[in-house]
Motif scaffolding. Structure first.
Motif, mmCIF file in Angstrom:
data_model
loop_
_atom_site.group_PDB
_atom_site.id
_atom_site.type_symbol
_atom_site.label_atom_id
_atom_site.label_comp_id
_atom_site.label_asym_id
_atom_site.label_seq_id
_atom_site.Cartn_x
_atom_site.Cartn_y
_atom_site.Cartn_z
ATOM 1 N N GLY A 1 97.776 105.133 5.297
ATOM 2 C CA GLY A 1 98.741 104.684 4.422
ATOM 3 C C GLY A 1 99.278 106.005 3.830
ATOM 4 N N ARG A 2 99.879 105.849 2.621
ATOM 5 C CA ARG A 2 100.509 107.218 1.743
ATOM 6 C C ARG A 2 99.451 108.288 1.940
ATOM 7 N N LYS A 3 98.128 108.027 1.657
ATOM 8 C CA LYS A 3 97.387 109.116 1.393
ATOM 9 C C LYS A 3 97.125 109.952 2.960
ATOM 10 N N GLY A 4 97.334 109.210 4.098
ATOM 11 C CA GLY A 4 97.583 109.690 5.246
ATOM 12 C C GLY A 4 98.488 110.578 5.618
ATOM 13 N N ARG A 5 99.695 110.128 4.964
ATOM 14 C CA ARG A 5 101.003 111.073 5.044
ATOM 15 C C ARG A 5 100.991 112.288 4.185
ATOM 16 N N GLU A 6 100.342 112.185 3.046
ATOM 17 C CA GLU A 6 100.191 113.360 1.935
ATOM 18 C C GLU A 6 99.025 114.171 2.866
ATOM 19 N N SER A 7 98.159 113.872 3.691
ATOM 20 C CA SER A 7 97.133 114.607 4.265
ATOM 21 C C SER A 7 97.755 115.481 5.438
ATOM 22 N N LEU B 1 100.058 118.316 14.550
ATOM 23 C CA LEU B 1 98.860 118.044 14.234
ATOM 24 C C LEU B 1 98.049 116.896 15.059
ATOM 25 N N ALA B 2 96.956 116.804 15.065
ATOM 26 C CA ALA B 2 96.158 115.704 15.645
ATOM 27 C C ALA B 2 94.802 115.515 15.192
ATOM 28 N N SER B 3 94.390 114.271 14.941
ATOM 29 C CA SER B 3 93.082 113.969 14.493
ATOM 30 C C SER B 3 92.555 112.834 15.034
ATOM 31 N N THR B 4 91.152 113.000 15.342
ATOM 32 C CA THR B 4 90.366 111.882 16.129
ATOM 33 C C THR B 4 89.029 111.625 15.486
ATOM 34 N N GLY B 5 88.777 110.215 15.276
ATOM 35 C CA GLY B 5 87.424 109.817 14.930
ATOM 36 C C GLY B 5 87.619 108.516 14.355
ATOM 37 N N VAL B 6 86.980 108.258 13.212
ATOM 38 C CA VAL B 6 86.978 106.932 12.775
ATOM 39 C C VAL B 6 88.235 106.505 12.119
ATOM 40 N N ILE B 7 88.645 105.389 12.522
ATOM 41 C CA ILE B 7 90.165 104.671 11.750
ATOM 42 C C ILE B 7 89.730 104.110 10.395
ATOM 43 N N GLY B 8 90.631 104.640 9.552
ATOM 44 C CA GLY B 8 90.789 103.739 8.455
ATOM 45 C C GLY B 8 89.893 104.380 6.970
ATOM 46 N N GLU B 9 89.498 105.517 7.421
ATOM 47 C CA GLU B 9 88.964 106.122 6.201
ATOM 48 C C GLU B 9 89.844 107.254 5.777
ATOM 49 N N PRO B 10 90.202 107.500 4.495
ATOM 50 C CA PRO B 10 90.863 108.591 4.104
ATOM 51 C C PRO B 10 90.327 109.875 4.783
ATOM 52 N N LEU B 11 91.316 110.750 5.079
ATOM 53 C CA LEU B 11 90.857 112.301 5.429
ATOM 54 C C LEU B 11 91.184 112.924 4.130
ATOM 55 N N ASP B 12 90.039 113.818 3.929
ATOM 56 C CA ASP B 12 90.180 114.893 2.771
ATOM 57 C C ASP B 12 90.654 116.180 3.569
ATOM 58 N N GLY C 1 105.984 116.407 24.419
ATOM 59 C CA GLY C 1 104.663 115.227 23.928
ATOM 60 C C GLY C 1 104.827 113.936 24.321
ATOM 61 N N VAL C 2 103.716 113.453 24.625
ATOM 62 C CA VAL C 2 103.919 111.844 24.752
ATOM 63 C C VAL C 2 102.875 111.235 23.635
ATOM 64 N N PHE C 3 102.904 110.056 23.346
ATOM 65 C CA PHE C 3 101.999 109.666 22.305
ATOM 66 C C PHE C 3 101.582 108.208 22.488
ATOM 67 N N THR C 4 100.535 107.648 21.988
ATOM 68 C CA THR C 4 100.355 106.263 21.908
ATOM 69 C C THR C 4 101.374 105.078 21.640
ATOM 70 N N ARG C 5 101.475 104.186 22.479
ATOM 71 C CA ARG C 5 102.411 103.179 22.133
ATOM 72 C C ARG C 5 102.108 101.875 21.293
ATOM 73 N N SER C 6 101.032 102.422 20.687
ATOM 74 C CA SER C 6 100.250 101.607 19.485
ATOM 75 C C SER C 6 101.243 101.366 18.359
ATOM 76 N N LYS C 7 101.415 100.017 17.831
ATOM 77 C CA LYS C 7 102.211 99.724 16.931
ATOM 78 C C LYS C 7 101.796 100.152 15.497
ATOM 79 N N CYS C 8 100.430 100.773 15.416
ATOM 80 C CA CYS C 8 99.751 101.128 14.421
ATOM 81 C C CYS C 8 99.341 102.452 14.563
ATOM 82 N N PRO C 9 100.206 103.582 14.961
ATOM 83 C CA PRO C 9 99.744 104.749 15.286
ATOM 84 C C PRO C 9 99.464 105.525 13.923
ATOM 85 N N SER C 10 98.462 106.502 14.121
ATOM 86 C CA SER C 10 98.097 107.475 13.262
ATOM 87 C C SER C 10 98.947 108.365 12.376
ATOM 88 N N ALA C 11 98.766 108.642 11.257
ATOM 89 C CA ALA C 11 99.522 109.559 10.605
ATOM 90 C C ALA C 11 100.082 111.024 11.267
#
Lengths: 410, 410
Positions: free
Chosen positions: A91-97, A118-129, A52-62
């Protein structure tokens, strides 16, 4: 999702044959969209090698954090992808998800959690249920089929106007192996060591370290050479899986000449998917191929090419079918790389518009405008300093891009 | 030129008093526009001290080359500016055009050619026919008046929707001195050590090396902290002239504390003009002030702030009044500077929308949307790693930007 399909969409989609060793299923979990699928589960019959290769963003997704951690293990049994929510900056909710999703997937197919990706795509910053779709994973694990690639590509779309699929074959170790890939992406596209989301599976038997070497090399001139808007996603994820389900293949031990055919086919498939992404650039009406030659190095050529491809003034001129090559000069000049104004030459298509630091003596506005009116526009710049060369691809910047992105969340 | 004035334009323009020692006149030479002035000549009664900063583009315009060469001489007698054609990437013809203009100006006022400074703004790559306005310079030299600042600002406009003027006074060496400035610029705005075009004149008596030191320091947090579209012009030129015509001022010998009042007034004027430029950003409906705090260094903070300010996705969200702070996270992440996702906090106006790596627990969509509906939108990001701080200014990205730039040359 946009209401109409990009005019740059492929005229026909590839007919996607099965790849031995992987099954897929999708579900409509209602994460954000109505009346469409938004969860994809891929299950490997036996443990597959993974790279795998992933974003170099300093703020990567969970999910990016989660995949990076599991990649060291080198083995995959399942992939779960959702669209509609990126689970980024959660944040923590993202890791729990991600943990809840991985647990549910592992339980459904009877594997370890670190064999799930796992991979998720869509809006940033909304907790994922994650409860919304962890409940569907048992059913997806049981119902997967081999002949489901096109539906898989559809389930991971966000602002994409068409699903992105590609398939290739290659000779490897005395047999013919297959490589299938899907991708999604239309905006926030300026991959940096990875891409939006793309999943590629082969039935070849290739060890994880070799697979990683192939993927890391392949991404540079393909997914890392396309840009829609210069904005790098927090979620960029490109994964390559080898199921090893092909029969009779001689073992592969290193990334060497025996892989030439496979490498070529893989890189060709990655380029195909990457160009499909840029051709679905949000609001795009034209594709632009920017080639820079004669720079001090290949890396310098790529930075100059991206400076041109990311320039809002170049991209709006393309949208307006205006042969405004002066803006190409501007973009070369601002790139920070060495350039000698008086050695520059610029072509739009086959028409040389500038040479030796000024407008071509035989410049024809009509000939250049004819190029600008096409759907695919090649721009070539000769720097005249060295042998560095690079090609990148982008699309035009239209009012529709502004419209799509002025109201994405609602 | 755009048909309507930017909604962000100043409600009133500064009343521009004369500055002793400089006279101005304008003419309509028909370089590109019809029914408007397009040539400005400034004449200094006696040789003025001069300082300048210019584009860092590797493909600068012919007038930028010309000014750089003359700046070493440190003395100015005249400035000639035209709009409608940038005389950039015009090769030998471009150099001949600057030479012809400088000769005509020098002859008109009886000075050396290296005491003349030139600037051109408009389309890149079209040969500039200097005969069109070299003929008017005799008349301009003879007819200049002191009370002509507003007209001067109008003559140098291109896609600007309003003229940009500012004036300040300062105490220096026992007397009150005046500083007046004009600027133009609306697109291709991402100055790098300079700006579009701006000319600032004071009647203070300050030697050229001190003037240069003041200007080089002043440009960083002002003109180099605004961006409309991340595109750096080939023509960026900011010049500062000191006529020394004020009576009774004690001599200045170095850039020291005696200049504190002048330095403050100058920087305030530069900031005023720079913000007027960004408020006239092509198609702009909103201004965004991006402040980054807690970065590893001031330079890192500025790079993060510019990554946010130049992001098409942030700028289109602002245009759509969408409080899409996830895109600010994205832009921080892609900047390349150190950031720790889980320490980030983000404010829109006074509303904290994100903290500790996730959405603020008390997040209110209504409160945030109320901020987005304003005309001026402050965005603040706390990185949480150090003491680096920077503020930059930008505008939103609208359909009008695309429209203006899809058809600029015609």
């Amino acid at each position: 999702m946009s209401g109409s399909v990009s005019p740059l969409a492929p005229k026909t989609y590839a007919d996607m044959p099965p790849v031995r060793g992987v099954r897929m299923a999708t579900a409509a979990a209602g994460i954000k969209y109505k009346n469409r699928t938004d969860v994809l589960m891929m299950v490997f019959d036996r443990p597959a090698a993974v790279a795998g290769v992933f974003t170099r963003s300093k703020c990567p997704s969970a999910p990016v954090d989660f995949c990076r951690a599991n990649l060291a293990h080198g083995v995959a049994r399942a992939v779960v992808v959702n669209s509609g929510n990126a689970n980024a900056f959660t944040g923590r909710k993202g890791r729990e998800s991600t943990k809840m999703t991985a647990e549910a997937a592992a339980k459904a197919i009877g594997c370890a959690e670190n064999e799930v990706f796992l991979a998720s795509t869509g809006v940033i910053g909304e907790p994922l249920d994650a409860t919304k779709f962890s409940g569907v994973l048992d059913g997806l694990a049981a119902s997967g089929t081999e002949d489901f690639w096109f539906e898989a590509a559809k389930a991971i779309m966000t602002t994409d106007t068409y699903p992105k699929v590609a398939t290739r074959t290659a000779d490897l170790g005395g047999v013919t192996v297959r490589i299938n890939g899907i991708a999604k992406g239309a905006g926030m596209i300026a991959p940096d060591m990875a891409t939006m989301l793309s999943f590629v599976v082969t039935d070849a038997d290739i060890p994880a370290p070799v697979l990683q070497s192939l993927l890391s090399a392949g991404v540079g001139p393909t997914f890392n050479a396309v840009t829609v808007d210069s904005d790098t996603s927090t979620s960029d994820t490109l994964m390559l899986f080898a199921t090893g389900a092909v029969a009779g293949q001689a073992p592969v031990t290193a990334d060497d000449a025996s892989l030439d055919g496979f490498r070529t086919a893989l890189n060709d498939l990655l380029r195909d998917l990457a160009l499909q992404v840029v051709r679905d650039g949000e609001g795009a009406r034209k594709m632009v191929e920017v080639t820079v030659e004669g720079a001090e190095s290949d890396a310098a050529a790529k930075r100059i090419a991206l400076s041109i491809a990311n320039s809002p003034l170049v991209k709006t001129a393309v949208a307006g079918e205006d042969a405004n090559w002066g803006r190409v000069v501007m973009a070369v000049g601002k790139s920070g790389e060495m350039a000698d104004r008086d050695r520059l030459a610029i072509w739009f298509g086959d028409v040389r518009v500038a040479v030796d630091g000024e407008r071509d003596p035989s410049y024809s506005e009509d000939a250049t405008t004819a190029v600008m009116q096409k759907q695919d526009i090649p721009v070539r710049v000769e720097i005249g300093l060295g042998n560095g060369r690079a090609t990148v691809w982008t699309c035009d910047l239209t009012k529709e891009y502004v419209e799509i992105n002025g109201d994405y969340r609602s």
